[in-house]
Design a protein around this motif. Sequence first.
Motif, PDB file in Angstrom:
ATOM      1  N   CYS A 121       0.875  -1.183   0.000  1.00 40.59           N
ATOM      2  CA  CYS A 121       0.000   0.000   0.000  1.00 40.59           C
ATOM      3  C   CYS A 121       0.905   1.223   0.000  1.00 40.59           C
ATOM      4  CB  CYS A 121      -0.886  -0.004   1.245  1.00 40.59           C
ATOM      5  SG  CYS A 121      -1.952   1.437   1.389  1.00 40.59           S
ATOM      6  N   ARG A 122       0.845   2.011  -1.057  1.00 37.89           N
ATOM      7  CA  ARG A 122       1.674   3.223  -1.108  1.00 37.89           C
ATOM      8  C   ARG A 122       1.169   4.148  -2.211  1.00 37.89           C
ATOM      9  NH1 ARG A 122       7.311   1.034  -3.836  1.00 37.89           N
ATOM     10  NH2 ARG A 122       7.023   2.074  -5.849  1.00 37.89           N
ATOM     11  N   ASP A 123       1.601   5.409  -2.148  1.00 37.86           N
ATOM     12  CA  ASP A 123       1.307   6.335  -3.231  1.00 37.86           C
ATOM     13  C   ASP A 123       2.239   5.992  -4.394  1.00 37.86           C
ATOM     14  OD1 ASP A 123      -0.508   7.507  -1.627  1.00 37.86           O
ATOM     15  OD2 ASP A 123       0.620   9.345  -1.247  1.00 37.86           O
ATOM     16  N   LEU A 168      -1.609   2.860  -4.653  1.00 35.61           N
ATOM     17  CA  LEU A 168      -1.519   1.477  -5.135  1.00 35.61           C
ATOM     18  C   LEU A 168      -1.739   0.605  -3.907  1.00 35.61           C
ATOM     19  CD1 LEU A 168      -0.333  -0.559  -7.423  1.00 35.61           C
ATOM     20  CD2 LEU A 168       1.758  -0.388  -6.101  1.00 35.61           C
ATOM     21  N   LYS A 169      -2.549  -0.416  -4.024  1.00 29.70           N
ATOM     22  CA  LYS A 169      -2.741  -1.309  -2.871  1.00 29.70           C
ATOM     23  C   LYS A 169      -3.233  -2.651  -3.363  1.00 29.70           C
ATOM     24  CE  LYS A 169      -7.302   0.700  -1.811  1.00 29.70           C
ATOM     25  NZ  LYS A 169      -8.219  -0.410  -1.630  1.00 29.70           N
ATOM     26  N   ASN A 170      -2.366  -3.635  -3.307  1.00 26.12           N
ATOM     27  CA  ASN A 170      -2.780  -4.968  -3.740  1.00 26.12           C
ATOM     28  C   ASN A 170      -1.789  -6.034  -3.317  1.00 26.12           C
ATOM     29  OD1 ASN A 170      -0.620  -5.177  -5.707  1.00 26.12           O
ATOM     30  ND2 ASN A 170      -1.757  -3.621  -6.827  1.00 26.12           N
ATOM     31  N   GLN A 171      -2.237  -7.256  -3.490  1.00 26.03           N
ATOM     32  CA  GLN A 171      -1.444  -8.439  -3.147  1.00 26.03           C
ATOM     33  C   GLN A 171      -0.965  -9.112  -4.438  1.00 26.03           C
ATOM     34  OE1 GLN A 171      -1.813 -10.160   0.303  1.00 26.03           O
ATOM     35  NE2 GLN A 171      -0.039 -11.292  -0.428  1.00 26.03           N
ATOM     36  N   ASP A 172      -1.856  -9.149  -5.438  1.00 24.38           N
ATOM     37  CA  ASP A 172      -1.555  -9.803  -6.714  1.00 24.38           C
ATOM     38  C   ASP A 172      -1.546  -8.745  -7.797  1.00 24.38           C
ATOM     39  OD1 ASP A 172      -1.836 -12.885  -6.065  1.00 24.38           O
ATOM     40  OD2 ASP A 172      -3.489 -11.872  -5.071  1.00 24.38           O
ATOM     41  N   ARG A 230      -9.592  -0.772 -29.093  1.00 24.32           N
ATOM     42  CA  ARG A 230     -10.503   0.358 -29.331  1.00 24.32           C
ATOM     43  C   ARG A 230     -10.342   1.468 -28.306  1.00 24.32           C
ATOM     44  NH1 ARG A 230     -16.231  -2.625 -29.830  1.00 24.32           N
ATOM     45  NH2 ARG A 230     -17.030  -0.548 -30.282  1.00 24.32           N
ATOM     46  N   GLY A 231      -9.710   1.149 -27.184  1.00 27.91           N
ATOM     47  CA  GLY A 231      -9.501   2.177 -26.172  1.00 27.91           C
ATOM     48  C   GLY A 231     -10.668   2.379 -25.223  1.00 27.91           C
ATOM     49  N   ASN A 232     -11.707   1.532 -25.342  1.00 29.07           N
ATOM     50  CA  ASN A 232     -12.845   1.720 -24.433  1.00 29.07           C
ATOM     51  C   ASN A 232     -12.718   0.884 -23.161  1.00 29.07           C
ATOM     52  OD1 ASN A 232     -13.323  -0.600 -26.143  1.00 29.07           O
ATOM     53  ND2 ASN A 232     -15.432  -0.653 -25.364  1.00 29.07           N
ATOM     54  N   VAL A 233     -11.963  -0.208 -23.238  1.00 27.07           N
ATOM     55  CA  VAL A 233     -11.788  -1.058 -22.052  1.00 27.07           C
ATOM     56  C   VAL A 233     -10.385  -0.846 -21.500  1.00 27.07           C
ATOM     57  CG1 VAL A 233     -11.786  -3.415 -21.164  1.00 27.07           C
ATOM     58  CG2 VAL A 233     -13.371  -2.775 -22.996  1.00 27.07           C
ATOM     59  N   VAL A 234     -10.316  -0.415 -20.248  1.00 32.26           N
ATOM     60  CA  VAL A 234      -9.024  -0.135 -19.624  1.00 32.26           C
ATOM     61  C   VAL A 234      -8.944  -0.878 -18.296  1.00 32.26           C
ATOM     62  CG1 VAL A 234      -7.599   1.664 -18.535  1.00 32.26           C
ATOM     63  CG2 VAL A 234      -8.708   2.118 -20.737  1.00 32.26           C
ATOM     64  N   GLY A 235      -7.805  -1.493 -18.064  1.00 30.05           N
ATOM     65  CA  GLY A 235      -7.530  -2.106 -16.765  1.00 30.05           C
ATOM     66  C   GLY A 235      -6.391  -1.352 -16.114  1.00 30.05           C
ATOM     67  N   LEU A 236      -6.529  -1.028 -14.835  1.00 35.32           N
ATOM     68  CA  LEU A 236      -5.527  -0.225 -14.136  1.00 35.32           C
ATOM     69  C   LEU A 236      -5.327  -0.798 -12.741  1.00 35.32           C
ATOM     70  CD1 LEU A 236      -3.725   2.280 -13.909  1.00 35.32           C
ATOM     71  CD2 LEU A 236      -5.776   3.612 -13.324  1.00 35.32           C
ATOM     72  N   MET A 237      -4.105  -1.115 -12.405  1.00 34.12           N
ATOM     73  CA  MET A 237      -3.837  -1.724 -11.102  1.00 34.12           C
ATOM     74  C   MET A 237      -3.961  -0.731  -9.947  1.00 34.12           C
ATOM     75  SD  MET A 237      -3.646  -4.807 -10.795  1.00 34.12           S
ATOM     76  CE  MET A 237      -4.055  -5.454  -9.211  1.00 34.12           C
ATOM     77  N   PRO A 238      -3.334   0.446  -9.983  1.00 33.94           N
ATOM     78  CA  PRO A 238      -3.519   1.407  -8.882  1.00 33.94           C
ATOM     79  C   PRO A 238      -4.938   1.983  -8.862  1.00 33.94           C
ATOM     80  CG  PRO A 238      -1.537   1.906 -10.146  1.00 33.94           C
ATOM     81  CD  PRO A 238      -2.342   0.924 -10.948  1.00 33.94           C
ATOM     82  N   HIS A 239      -5.230   2.756  -7.824  1.00 40.64           N
ATOM     83  CA  HIS A 239      -6.607   3.157  -7.520  1.00 40.64           C
ATOM     84  C   HIS A 239      -6.848   4.655  -7.713  1.00 40.64           C
ATOM     85  CE1 HIS A 239      -8.052  -0.601  -5.538  1.00 40.64           C
ATOM     86  NE2 HIS A 239      -6.767  -0.822  -5.492  1.00 40.64           N
ATOM     87  N   GLU A 266     -10.412  13.461  -3.805  1.00 37.72           N
ATOM     88  CA  GLU A 266     -11.029  14.379  -2.857  1.00 37.72           C
ATOM     89  C   GLU A 266      -9.962  14.957  -1.934  1.00 37.72           C
ATOM     90  OE1 GLU A 266     -14.904  14.008   0.062  1.00 37.72           O
ATOM     91  OE2 GLU A 266     -13.897  12.227  -0.600  1.00 37.72           O
ATOM     92  N   PRO A 267      -9.799  16.294  -1.897  1.00 41.32           N
ATOM     93  CA  PRO A 267      -8.772  16.883  -1.033  1.00 41.32           C
ATOM     94  C   PRO A 267      -9.013  16.494   0.429  1.00 41.32           C
ATOM     95  CG  PRO A 267      -9.737  18.547  -2.476  1.00 41.32           C
ATOM     96  CD  PRO A 267     -10.578  17.314  -2.613  1.00 41.32           C
ATOM     97  N   GLY A 268      -7.964  16.120   1.101  1.00 41.92           N
ATOM     98  CA  GLY A 268      -8.091  15.707   2.496  1.00 41.92           C
ATOM     99  C   GLY A 268      -8.159  14.199   2.645  1.00 41.92           C
ATOM    100  N   PHE A 269      -8.521  13.503   1.560  1.00 40.22           N
ATOM    101  CA  PHE A 269      -8.663  12.051   1.630  1.00 40.22           C
ATOM    102  C   PHE A 269      -7.946  11.374   0.457  1.00 40.22           C
ATOM    103  CE2 PHE A 269     -12.226  14.246   3.490  1.00 40.22           C
ATOM    104  CZ  PHE A 269     -12.277  13.707   4.764  1.00 40.22           C
ATOM    105  N   GLY A 270      -7.085  12.125  -0.218  1.00 38.98           N
ATOM    106  CA  GLY A 270      -6.419  11.594  -1.399  1.00 38.98           C
ATOM    107  C   GLY A 270      -5.010  11.121  -1.098  1.00 38.98           C
ATOM    108  N   ALA A 271      -4.145  11.243  -2.103  1.00 38.79           N
ATOM    109  CA  ALA A 271      -2.756  10.825  -1.951  1.00 38.79           C
ATOM    110  C   ALA A 271      -1.953  11.962  -1.308  1.00 38.79           C
ATOM    111  CB  ALA A 271      -2.181  10.477  -3.316  1.00 38.79           C
TER     112      ALA A 271
END
Lengths: 85, 263, 765
Positions: B140-142, B168-172, B214-223, B229-234
């Motif tokens: 778990c890290r920025d 970023l936060k994951n195990q796999d 086509r660029g419509n389906v994207v997979g992204l590991m980080p969050h 939202e300021p105050g609750f972001g990175a």
Amino acid sequence: MPRIIVDVMPKPEILDPQGKAIANELPRIGLTGFTGVRQGRRFELTVAGEVTDEVLAQAREAAEKLLSNPVIEDVVSVSELAEEN
Amino acid sequence: MAQHLTAEQTPLVADLDQPAPDARLADVRVGVVTFPGTLDDRDAARAVDIAGGTSVPLWYADEDLQGVDAVILPGGFSYGDYLRAGAIARFAPLMGRIVDAASGDGGMPVLGICNGFQVLTEAHLLPGSMIKNEQLKFICRDQRLRVENAETSWAGRFTAGQEIVVPLKNQDGQYVADQRTLDELEAEHRVAFRYVGGNPNGSRNDIAGITNARGNVVGLMPHPEHAVEPGFGADLSGAGTVGMREGTDGLDVFVSVLERLTR
Amino acid sequence: MSETHFNLDTVEHAASTPDTELPWAELGLSEAEFGRVKDILGRRPTAAELAMYSVMWSEHCSYKSSKVHLSQFGEKVTEEMRKNLMVGIGENAGVTDIGDGWAVTFKIESHNHPSYVEPYQGAATGVGGIVRDIISMGARPVAVMDPLRFGAIDHPDTQRVVHGIVAGVGGYGNSLGLPNIGGEVEFDPCYQGNPLVNALAVGVMRHEDIRLANASGTGNRVVLFGARTGGDGIGGASVLASESFDDSKPSKRPAVQVGDPFAEKVLIECCLELFKSSLVEGIQDLGAAGISCATSELASNGDGGMRVDLTEVLLRDPSLTPGEILMSESQERMMAVVTPEKVADFEAVMAKWDVEHSWIGEVTDTGRLVINYQGEVIVDVDPRTVAHDGPVYERPFARPESQDALQAAHFTGSPEDAARPSGAELGPALLELMGSPNLCSKAWVTSQYDRYVQGNTAMAMPDDAGVLRVDESTNLGVALSTDSNGRYTRLDPYEGARLALAQAYRNVATAGARPVAVSDCLNFGSPEDPDVMWQFAEAVRGLSDGCQEMGVPVTGGNVSLYNQTGGVAINPTPVVAMMGVLDDVTRRTPSGWREDGQAIYLLGETADELDGSEWARVRGHLGGTPPRVDLGRERTLGDMLINMSRDGMIDAAHDVAEGGLGATLAEMALRFGVGARIGLGEVAERDGVDLFTLLFSESQGRAVVAVPRSEEVRFSDMCTVRNYPFARIGVVDAVSGTLDFQGEFAVALDALREAHEATLPRHFG
């Protein structure tokens, strides 16, 4: 290179959440022939030379000491993999 | 150093200096799917709403996409990730509708975040797969990313080469694919986001996110939904120093799809 | 236990066979306790009744050794303390009103022994158990925290324990979607065979959603739902949790419980849906003592009795005997009471979430808990005698003879203090301290936890407290911190407990929150040892006195005894979890400075108080008396920090605690990688201490703050009005990359960071 196969399974009395999740899914994809699933782990130990009794004994020791957690798992088999080709 | 906002200046929801969101964005309905074990569904919905759109909760067992314009598969541990991450979720009834809508003429935008990315690879909407992080630990890290392809449905607000920071936060999270697939992805500019400033988990070619052709389906590991939202972001931003948890670089991922769909 | 004891030993059979031998001793009951069971029943218990009484009367479930002391927490509650308290001690968890119709429930619990036996599963199920306590109050769980204590960092077994426990806490909590927002990590040889895994969970709800564990309304149905019942941890409650490990009796180690976080996540959502639709009358989680505990507590807290058919319980292992079913600690189970007209709606929610359930009984008006199995009555008891009327012991306690010698062995002047650093030696000394196992960065641990999920975390490790938003529309929220210092408590249990309270209070206030409630987890050795019992009695007296002085109630908690190997107990470790309220969590105060030119002030005074300090620990010394603590002053300091934060007078604040002022300044600089120029000469002169003492003494009532230039006048005025000592000790320097103690020594932040961050990766990979 000869290999020794070690199979480790969760102890029968221990909850196996992995197996449970898979068992629940099988009927949903239309595979209804199974009443249960338990998920274990298989290790392959590669041996440089011949698989002697001594090497097998070492593999058994590795299985008990390191590969399995005796509190929740059983080593169910330690055996030489039959030569392929 | 960027201006540090005092508490009085800190807006509650979004940066007040930004122009007000286009009112038409609110008409865009973005479905957020909940599988058993999904964790970041409420966060993804909040991100859509903060971006100015309208989030629509979707339940995995339903057959109906409720007429949404785009879909997010959020992060979490669907079915505990016990078999393989995403392996069971992909058989959900709703996934069939999503695959059809994404592959059909309309080319509905779909974003899979973390576990959602894993579901997309298991559903073969995206190539490759995810294995355990190199370190064999949850991380778990920025994380700093480079937007490699700003043409996808989820990146129009960025410029190619722009750097952003999202959690970023994951195990796999280690992205793997065979060499031919990796070469294809690179040649077709389908690496959508790439890790910079160090590969956090051993992913091939530092890949953090990919897209279909086509660029419509994207997979992204980080969050990205955790930096909206300021105050609750990175704690960081690609643009420079920000105040504690004021980093909101992820917001434009969601604004991008809303703008794409109102164009 | 052999099957013959348990094979349908019916009530009728028990009445007609008074002389049958029963394994009461093996189940942990004393002869006197067994005699009491017979007196209560007017006959010998059936095997199933014996199982119930033995687990419910265990130390773990009955608090039989600690009860007489714990009552002080109730007796010392004042009107001021009761003001925000909605549900107090005795329920699954306490509930506090935080305003605007919101209520917060939080509780800390131990899972120490299981985490030594099987670190991963022990720690994981510890998280699972405390989260179910929170759900059963009607709340949505929103965060967890985990104070962890391990043996020596370089002991070979510590690797196993650390990796397992950290992965277990993360593996379970991360899978539940609960941010982990703080905790503690300590290494000390005293925890080698007895690591401490304390788990805290916090949940939020609207006032009207509070649920209690009681079974009321004759004819209402009783349902067991969630995971199936297996042989997990049978006897865990009485055997595992109340006897110290003894290598000569390995057979007493029971099977461990294995957690299924996915099942628990589904159970959480499923329960929240039940609450939303008001489908349950009462609800209880299944933890220690499983169905024994849930049925007897639900029934005795209700207004009647309960009839249960154990045959209806869904089993994972069909070979379980009725006694074993009653004792099983299988995880991820809940029990609820449902009115007959809501049964169908209840079942629809179960179907939606794919949660298995079985209707196992109903509420009756008999006042009895009657349990059938295969058509025969195997339990017929007054549920209160099981759940509430367990034995109470006034264990003998006495101040150990060795305590005087321990308290006389002060650090200052001891052989370990012989080469006390001064001048240019202080730089390397600070680096050594900041790299020591207990002051080094804990990022290796905390980066394995998800702190972002749910999107409401306003602050987390390494800041002084975890801060969570509760209300998204107003930013109302809470701050939480857990603290304990086993070394202080070893030197003086009364003061040690008050010091833990003071530090938790200060941490929450430093974040800008008003402290409102305490939950405690009291980790001690064997209560049968009068020395340990004295430590316990003193600590409880100290904590309860302290809570009264600070006006903050204990809302619940847990006692963990028998944390000892052979005759050697752990340092007494009362962990205090403090919750505070912030009207706007975006106003919380970070623990590091970042604005160039801001003034750095030290609040409070420093005396030579190195006994029990981190510096003394690094030098291998434990003796003397812990720092003095004045809770009135702590309250004043807390008030000031809260007001200064609210009024925008400070941009950073960090309390001075373990490691002293040196550690505080180093941590503040490292938080955002911004240096400072520090001058301590005047303060040292004011307080009459040398620079070493000023840097490393652990005097209480201190904090360091960063003040914008424009606020210095208001800041000084507030300190003056409150008559609180303050001194300007430096200026933030965003350019130099150095923590410069001017005229004395300087430490490059890169070197400081390297020393601080390398330690855990070096030991644990």
